[in-house]
Scaffold this motif. Sequence first.
Motif, short mmCIF file in Angstrom:
data_model
loop_
_atom_site.label_atom_id
_atom_site.label_comp_id
_atom_site.label_asym_id
_atom_site.label_seq_id
_atom_site.Cartn_x
_atom_site.Cartn_y
_atom_site.Cartn_z
N ASN A 30 -41.10 -60.62 -24.17
CA ASN A 30 -39.73 -61.13 -24.15
C ASN A 30 -38.98 -60.67 -22.90
OD1 ASN A 30 -40.40 -62.22 -26.57
ND2 ASN A 30 -39.14 -60.87 -27.83
N HIS A 89 -44.04 -71.19 -24.26
CA HIS A 89 -42.94 -70.23 -24.08
C HIS A 89 -41.61 -70.93 -23.83
CE1 HIS A 89 -45.75 -66.66 -22.88
NE2 HIS A 89 -45.43 -66.60 -24.14
N SER A 109 -40.97 -71.72 -28.14
CA SER A 109 -40.12 -70.54 -28.34
C SER A 109 -38.99 -70.55 -27.33
CB SER A 109 -40.94 -69.25 -28.20
OG SER A 109 -41.08 -68.89 -26.84
N LEU A 156 -45.13 -65.40 -28.89
CA LEU A 156 -45.69 -66.22 -29.96
C LEU A 156 -47.04 -65.62 -30.36
CD1 LEU A 156 -44.92 -69.76 -28.49
CD2 LEU A 156 -44.04 -68.86 -30.65
N SER A 170 -30.62 -70.97 -26.89
CA SER A 170 -31.17 -69.82 -27.60
C SER A 170 -30.23 -68.64 -27.45
CB SER A 170 -32.56 -69.48 -27.05
OG SER A 170 -33.06 -68.32 -27.65
N GLN A 203 -39.43 -64.15 -35.44
CA GLN A 203 -38.02 -64.50 -35.19
C GLN A 203 -37.17 -63.24 -34.99
OE1 GLN A 203 -36.61 -67.14 -38.25
NE2 GLN A 203 -38.28 -68.60 -37.91
N ASN A 247 -37.93 -61.80 -31.59
CA ASN A 247 -37.52 -62.68 -30.49
C ASN A 247 -36.03 -62.97 -30.45
OD1 ASN A 247 -40.24 -62.92 -29.86
ND2 ASN A 247 -40.51 -64.91 -30.83
N SER A 259 -40.62 -70.34 -34.05
CA SER A 259 -39.65 -69.39 -33.53
C SER A 259 -39.02 -69.99 -32.29
CB SER A 259 -40.38 -68.07 -33.20
OG SER A 259 -39.51 -67.16 -32.58
N SER A 260 -38.12 -70.97 -32.52
CA SER A 260 -37.58 -71.75 -31.41
C SER A 260 -36.55 -71.00 -30.60
CB SER A 260 -36.93 -73.02 -31.95
OG SER A 260 -35.70 -72.71 -32.59
N ASP A 288 -33.93 -72.36 -36.38
CA ASP A 288 -34.81 -71.39 -37.04
C ASP A 288 -34.40 -71.20 -38.51
OD1 ASP A 288 -36.24 -71.12 -34.72
OD2 ASP A 288 -35.50 -69.13 -34.21
#
Lengths: 291, 291, 291, 291, 291, 291
Positions: free
Chosen positions: A73, A107, A111, A116, A274, B37, B40, B132-133, B139
Motif C-alpha cells: 500500500n 492495483h 483495488s 490484493l 478511494s 478492506q 487497505n 477491495s475497491s 465496498d
Amino acid sequence: MALPTPDGPDANAAAAVQELMGGKFGEMSTLMNYTFQSFNFRGRKNFRPYFDLISNIAAEEYSHIELVSATINLLLSGTTKRSDRNTAKNAKAAPLEGEINARNTYHFFASGQASLPVDSMGNPWTGANVFSSGNLKLDLLHNFFLECGARANKIRVYEMVKDPCARAMVGFLLVRGGVHIVAYARALEKLTGANVGALLPIPDVCNKKFPEAAVHEKKGIHRIMYRWSPDDYSQLAEVWNGPHPEDGGELVVVDEVPEGAPWPEFDEEPQLSSPGGIDPDMLKHYAKILG
Amino acid sequence: MALPTPDGPDANAAAAVQELMGGKFGEMSTLMNYTFQSFNFRGRKNFRPYFDLISNIAAEEYSHIELVSATINLLLSGTTKRSDRNTAKNAKAAPLEGEINARNTYHFFASGQASLPVDSMGNPWTGANVFSSGNLKLDLLHNFFLECGARANKIRVYEMVKDPCARAMVGFLLVRGGVHIVAYARALEKLTGANVGALLPIPDVCNKKFPEAAVHEKKGIHRIMYRWSPDDYSQLAEVWNGPHPEDGGELVVVDEVPEGAPWPEFDEEPQLSSPGGIDPDMLKHYAKILG
Amino acid sequence: MALPTPDGPDANAAAAVQELMGGKFGEMSTLMNYTFQSFNFRGRKNFRPYFDLISNIAAEEYSHIELVSATINLLLSGTTKRSDRNTAKNAKAAPLEGEINARNTYHFFASGQASLPVDSMGNPWTGANVFSSGNLKLDLLHNFFLECGARANKIRVYEMVKDPCARAMVGFLLVRGGVHIVAYARALEKLTGANVGALLPIPDVCNKKFPEAAVHEKKGIHRIMYRWSPDDYSQLAEVWNGPHPEDGGELVVVDEVPEGAPWPEFDEEPQLSSPGGIDPDMLKHYAKILG
Amino acid sequence: MALPTPDGPDANAAAAVQELMGGKFGEMSTLMNYTFQSFNFRGRKNFRPYFDLISNIAAEEYSHIELVSATINLLLSGTTKRSDRNTAKNAKAAPLEGEINARNTYHFFASGQASLPVDSMGNPWTGANVFSSGNLKLDLLHNFFLECGARANKIRVYEMVKDPCARAMVGFLLVRGGVHIVAYARALEKLTGANVGALLPIPDVCNKKFPEAAVHEKKGIHRIMYRWSPDDYSQLAEVWNGPHPEDGGELVVVDEVPEGAPWPEFDEEPQLSSPGGIDPDMLKHYAKILG
Amino acid sequence: MALPTPDGPDANAAAAVQELMGGKFGEMSTLMNYTFQSFNFRGRKNFRPYFDLISNIAAEEYSHIELVSATINLLLSGTTKRSDRNTAKNAKAAPLEGEINARNTYHFFASGQASLPVDSMGNPWTGANVFSSGNLKLDLLHNFFLECGARANKIRVYEMVKDPCARAMVGFLLVRGGVHIVAYARALEKLTGANVGALLPIPDVCNKKFPEAAVHEKKGIHRIMYRWSPDDYSQLAEVWNGPHPEDGGELVVVDEVPEGAPWPEFDEEPQLSSPGGIDPDMLKHYAKILG
Amino acid sequence: MALPTPDGPDANAAAAVQELMGGKFGEMSTLMNYTFQSFNFRGRKNFRPYFDLISNIAAEEYSHIELVSATINLLLSGTTKRSDRNTAKNAKAAPLEGEINARNTYHFFASGQASLPVDSMGNPWTGANVFSSGNLKLDLLHNFFLECGARANKIRVYEMVKDPCARAMVGFLLVRGGVHIVAYARALEKLTGANVGALLPIPDVCNKKFPEAAVHEKKGIHRIMYRWSPDDYSQLAEVWNGPHPEDGGELVVVDEVPEGAPWPEFDEEPQLSSPGGIDPDMLKHYAKILG
C-alpha cells in the motif's frame, strides 16, 4: 516493526512484492497452511507440543500478511496523479495515464491502489496451496519446505526491489520466517532424531548478509518464539529449545506478543474515489437524522 | 458456542458443509474480504467508524472459519474404518473402501478426514473472491451483498443437512452473519441515508424460523456487536446503534469477546496415519537425547 | 540440432517463447495429447498404423519441450547482474533490479532464470489442454488442428523475436511440426479418403519463407518420419508414404533417431543461489564421511 | 511389470486412481518436476552427480504415468454396456445409463472410458505443480517432500481401492517411489551431511506391510537404481550408494532398464465410437486408392 | 453509437480496455448474469415485470460486448508493422518486434490483434462470474452491486486511457450501464420499499462529469429503457417509471431499439496472416468448381 | 422446438446435461467462439461470405444455450421436496436432504435448481475455450473440429440420459449442430478445394440413427440455414449450397427465423426461496406508494 517511508511510489515494485502476499510461497500460504493444520489436528493429547507449535506460528502469520499489505500500500500510494474529478477543472484529465504500462493493472482497477491476494503476476492465491495431510511428520516436512521456499522468494524480492520500505519488511520477515524454519526443523528432530537443522541455511546465504535482517538478529529476535496466547500453547518449549542450528544461540520462548508498530496512514486517492468524495455536511446531516 | 456431537459420521454432509468454508460465499470469503478492506483502508481519519466496523467484523470471522472447520472434522471423524496397518492382521484390508463413492475424495487423500479450503464441489477457494475497491460505499455495498449471499448458502446447507452438529453451527452463524448484514446496512444508511435495512430479510425467511438460530436470538445475540480489541475499534457505536431492522430491538456494542467453547478433540484416524503411529518409546528416547 | 548463442540475454524474448512451451498450442500440449492418446488407444489390433503414428510422434515431442526449454534458458542466462551475496562487498546490491519491469516475474522468483511450464502470460499449462476422445477420426482431426494452431503460434513468435537462438529453434520446429501436420492429414486421408492435405499450408505462408526452416527443408527433413523405437511402430509406413502435399517430395520413414546436438551448458546465476554457493570443501568432507 | 486383470469394471475405482495420475502428488507431477529441473540445471559441471540423479529419475517417471494410465483404462473398460448404435436394433438404448452417478463423467464424455490428466475430483493437472527454483538444495528438499506426499497418496488409494489391478500398480509404485525418496534423501545427505534418511518412513508405515509391495522388495528392487541412458548419467553411483535407511541393504546402480511388461490390449467400446465403427472395406478401398 | 477513430494504435490501451470485456465486472459478466437469470426465472407469472426487466437488459448487453470488442480491435489495428511474408523481400523481418513488451501477448499470439474474452491481465472470463441464486431479491441486489462495480471499472479505465475511441465507448456505457443501475434500484424499491436509489451515484462521481457521457445524458438517454423485443417484455414500465434518482427526470420506456452505428471495418494484418493471404484467383477457381 | 416434460425430476441427469452447456464443447463455447470471430473479422470486404456464415451461426447459437438451459431447469424442477419454511409446521424439515448425494451441489446452493455456466463436473466455462486466431482458414478448421467434438459430446449425453426431454433437446441439436458442421466443411472446401465433407460423420454414427434427430431430418431441417438477420448476411448462399455430404440433399438458405416454441414455465421452489415468498399484499402496497 515500523515501516520506513518508501523512496517514492513504485507500482512495479509493489507488483513484485505481491509475490510475498499471494504467491504459492507467500504469507497467505503460510498463514492458511498452519491455520488449517491447527484446526485439523488429530490426536492432540499425544502430540500437544507439536499442536502448540503449529497453532502459535499460525497466529504470528496473521501479522505478516498485514506487514506485506502495508508495504504494498505504501509503494502504491501516489503512483498516479491525485485529483478529484468532482472538483477538477480539466474534464480531459487522465490521472492514471502514467500507469498504463504498470505490470499489475488490478492495483488500479480492482483495488484502490492497494494490496490484493494475488502474486507477482496478478494470479490469485488459491486454497490449493494449503497442505494438511493429517500425518504429523509429513505436515511438518511440508512446513519446513514451505518456509524454505518462502525464504528463497523473500531473498529474490530483496534482490529485485531496492526500496527501503520493501527491504525493511523483507529483512524482518527473513528473521521471523527463519524462526519458523528452525521450529519445524526442531519439531522433525524431536519426532525422529534426524538432524534436519544441518540442511540450513536454504538457500545458501545466511540472514546476516542482509543488513535489514542482521539488525534484528543482533537483538536475538531470530532465537525468540513469542507465545501468542496467554492461556494456551503452553508446551511450546518442549520443541523450541536448544541451540540455534546456524549460530548456536539459545532458543527461547517469550511469553508476550511483540510490541506493535504504528499502523501507517494511507492517504486518499481521490482520482480513484478511494475512499470517495462524500460531502461531509451530508454525512453529518444523515448521522443526525439516523441517530 | 459448543458443537453437539454429530448423529454419526457422514462424508457427504461434510462435503456439503464445505460450501460454507471455501465457497464463493463461505467464511474464507467473508474473513478475507474484510481483512483486506481493513488493511487497505484509505483516509481512515475521516471515516474511522467504518474502518472500525470492517476491522472488527474481520476479527470475528476468524472464529467462524474455525467453527465450520470443526463441524466438518466432526462429521468426517470415523467415516472410514479405523485400523492400523502397522498392527493389522489382515494385510488385505481396505479401510477406506466404504467411501469410494464419497463426493469429496480430497477429504480422504489430501487431508486426514478433515476440512480443506474448498467448496462443496471440492474446488479451492480463490483470492478472486476478495473485493477491495477502495471506494467505501462500493465496498460496503459489496459486503452487504456478500453477507446476504452467504446467508442464502447457509440456509440451503441447513435444508440439505439434517445433522444436529451441522445445524447448530449454521444456526449460530445465521445469527452472527445476520449481525454483519445489519452492520453493513447501517453503515450504508449512515453514509447515504438510504434505508437499506428495509430490504431484509434476504432471502425472505427470517432467522427465527430456524430453531438453532432462534435459541440465540432469544438471548439477543443478533443485536450485539462484540468489540474484539480492547484498545481499538472505539467508534463502532457510531454505526452500530438504533433499532434492529427486523425486530426493532436495540443494537448494542459489547466490550468483550464472547466466551469460547471447548474445542472438540478429534480422534486419531490410524488407517490414514493421522497423525501417525510413531512409537512413543522412540519419541521419549529422542526427546531425552535432543533435550 | 545445436542452438546458436543468443545475441544477448533478453527476458521478454524468453517470456514470449514460453508460449511455445506452456501455451495451449505449445509443445507440452502436443507431447501430452499424443502421449495420452497413445496410452488410451482402444482396438489397437485393427488400427495399428494409426497407433504407431501417434505413439511415434509422442516420442519425438519429448525432444521438442527440451529444445524450447533450452532456448528459454539461454535467453534468460545473464539477464540479471551476476553476483554472490556470500562474497559481495556491497550489502545494498540489487542484482535483479534491472528486471523489475520484466513481463514474467516467475522467471526470477519461481525459477532460477529458467523455463517453466507456463505460457507467454505466465499462466500454467493445464491438463485441460489434452484431448483424448477415443474416437480415432476425431482424435486425428484434433491433432491436425492442434498442429496447425501450433504452427500459427510458432510463426507469430518468430515474427516477434528476432534473436537467432529463438529463430533457429522455431525454424527447426516449423519443419518437424510440419511433418506432424502432414502425418495427421495423411492419417485422415487413409481413414476416409478426404484430401485433407489440400488445406495446407495453414496459416497461408509456407515454411520455405523462413530461412531457419528452409535450411532444414533443403535437406529433406520435412519429409522424414524418424522411427523412435527400434522394436516398435513398425506399421508407420502404411500411413507415412506418398508425396508431400506441398512440394510433392516423397515421404519416407527413417529407422533411426536423429543425431542429438550438444546440450548447452547453462552458467550459474549466483545472485539467485542457482544452483547455490555450497562450499566445495564441505562437500568433499561430507562425501568422504558418508561414503 | 504386468498388471493383473481387474476383478471387474469399476468407474469410481478408476476415478480414485486418477489421483495418482493428475493429482498434485501424482505421477504427472513427479515426471514434470524432474524433467524441468533437469532441463534447467545450472552449473552442471560442479554438481554432475545430482544432475544425473534427477535426470535419470525423470526418465523412469515416464513409465509410471504409463502404468497408472493402464490401470485406469483397465478399470474403465466395460463399465458401460457395449453396443454399436450402427447395428443396434433398439434405437432407445442408453448404454451409458448405468454410469450416470459415476463420480468422474469426463471418463465418459471427454475420453473413451480412459485416463485423463486429471485428479480424483476431475480437476486437471496444472503446471503450477512444477517446482524448479534452480537452488539445488531447495529443489532436492522439494523432491524429497513431493515423493513423501506421493507416497501418502498411494497408500490412501490402496486403502480405498481393493481391486487387485490397482493394488498391484500401487504396490510396484510404492517400491519405485520409495527408491526416489531414498535417492533425494541421499542427495541431501551428500550435499549437507544431514541424516535425512532418519525421517523415513513417511507416513509411518513401511512398504513391507503391503503384500503387493513386499513381493518386489523381496527381490531387492527397492535398492536398485536403474540407469536409463546407456551413454549418460554416469555419476549416479556417487549419490546412490551405502545402506538403505530402512533395511540396511546395499544400494546399487544397475546398468539396464527393467524388462517391460506386455502392454494390455484395451477392448473397443463401440457405444462410445471408440475407436469408431469405420467400415473395414471402405478402409481397404481408400488405402488402395491413396497408396 | 459510432466509435471515433483512435488517435493511434495502442496495445497497452487495448489491454486495459479488456477489463471491460472479460473482467469480473466486464460486459461478458453483465450479459451472462442476466441471460442466465432470465433463463432460470421461476414463478414468472407472479413476478412478470421483474422477468421482463432482467431479460430486456440481457438483450441490450449483447450490443455492449460488441462495442467493447470494436474498441479493442480499433486500438490494436496497426500496432505492429504491416507486411506480408509471402511477398516480403527481407526474410529477416520481425514485424511484431515492437510489441515484445506489450502487456497482453495473447493479442498477438492467440488472436489476430483483436479482442478476447479476457481481462486486463489476460486472465480468461469464467462462468464463476455468473450469479443466479433464483431468489429474486438476492439476484436483483447482486445485479445492482454488479452494475456499480462495473461502473467503478469503467471510470478507472477512463482515467487511464485518454484515447478518444476508448473514452467515447466508456462514456456511452456509463450512460447505458447507469440505466441498468437505476433499473435494479427501482426493482428493489418496488419489491421492498427500500429507497435504494439514495445510494447513487456509486462511486461518488456523477456521469455528467465525463464529457463523453454528458453528451448522451443531455439527450435524455440515461432515462430511456429501450424495449428490445416487439412482442415481449410488455410489463417493463411497471418497474421502469418515476423520477431518475439523480436528476429527477422522468424514466421512460421506448418501444424501439436504438439505431445502430456503422460497424467499423478492421483492416487486414497480413504479418499475422489475418485473415490470410489466399490467392484470390485460386479462390474464384474453386468457387467455380464447387459452385 | 417444444421440449416434452421430463419423465421426472433427475438431478444427475441435469448434471450430465450441463456438459452441453458449459463444457469445453458445450453451447457456451460454440456461441462465444463464433461471436468473437465475428466481432474480430478482419478484411471483411474480401471474405464477406465467410463473415456472413460465422455471424449467422453465432446468432443461432444463442437459442441453443436457451434450449439446453430449459432442459436442465425442467430436469431439476421438483428434485427436492417443495415446502415453504415460512409456513412449514415442522421446523426440523430438511427438504434438500434427498439430494445430499447429487453430483452437482451448485444446482442446490448456487442456483435455485437451475442451469449454470458449468460443465458436467461443475467446473465453470472459461474464456480460454474461445479460439479466434484471425486466420480465416485456421478459424474455420477450429470451428469444424469444435462442432465435431460437440457432436461427440451430444451423442454421449444421449447414451447416458434416457429422459425424453433431454433426448428431444439432444436430437434437435444434433441436427442443427450438424448444419454447422457441414457449413464449416463447405467453407473450407470453398476456400481451398479440400473435400472436407468426406470426413463426415464424426463420430461414425449418423444422425438418422437417433429417432429424436431423425424426426427433424425427415423434414429436411439438416439442410436449412436460417438467415437470422433480415438486413444482413446476404452472401450466405455463396458458401451454403450444393449437396449435403451425407445424404446428397440440396443445401438451402431460408430467409426466416424458425418459429419459436412456447417457453416452459418453471415452477417455484419455495424451499429454496426461489423466487422468494414475498407477501403479495406488501408488494401491492409498495407498488402503489412508489407508483
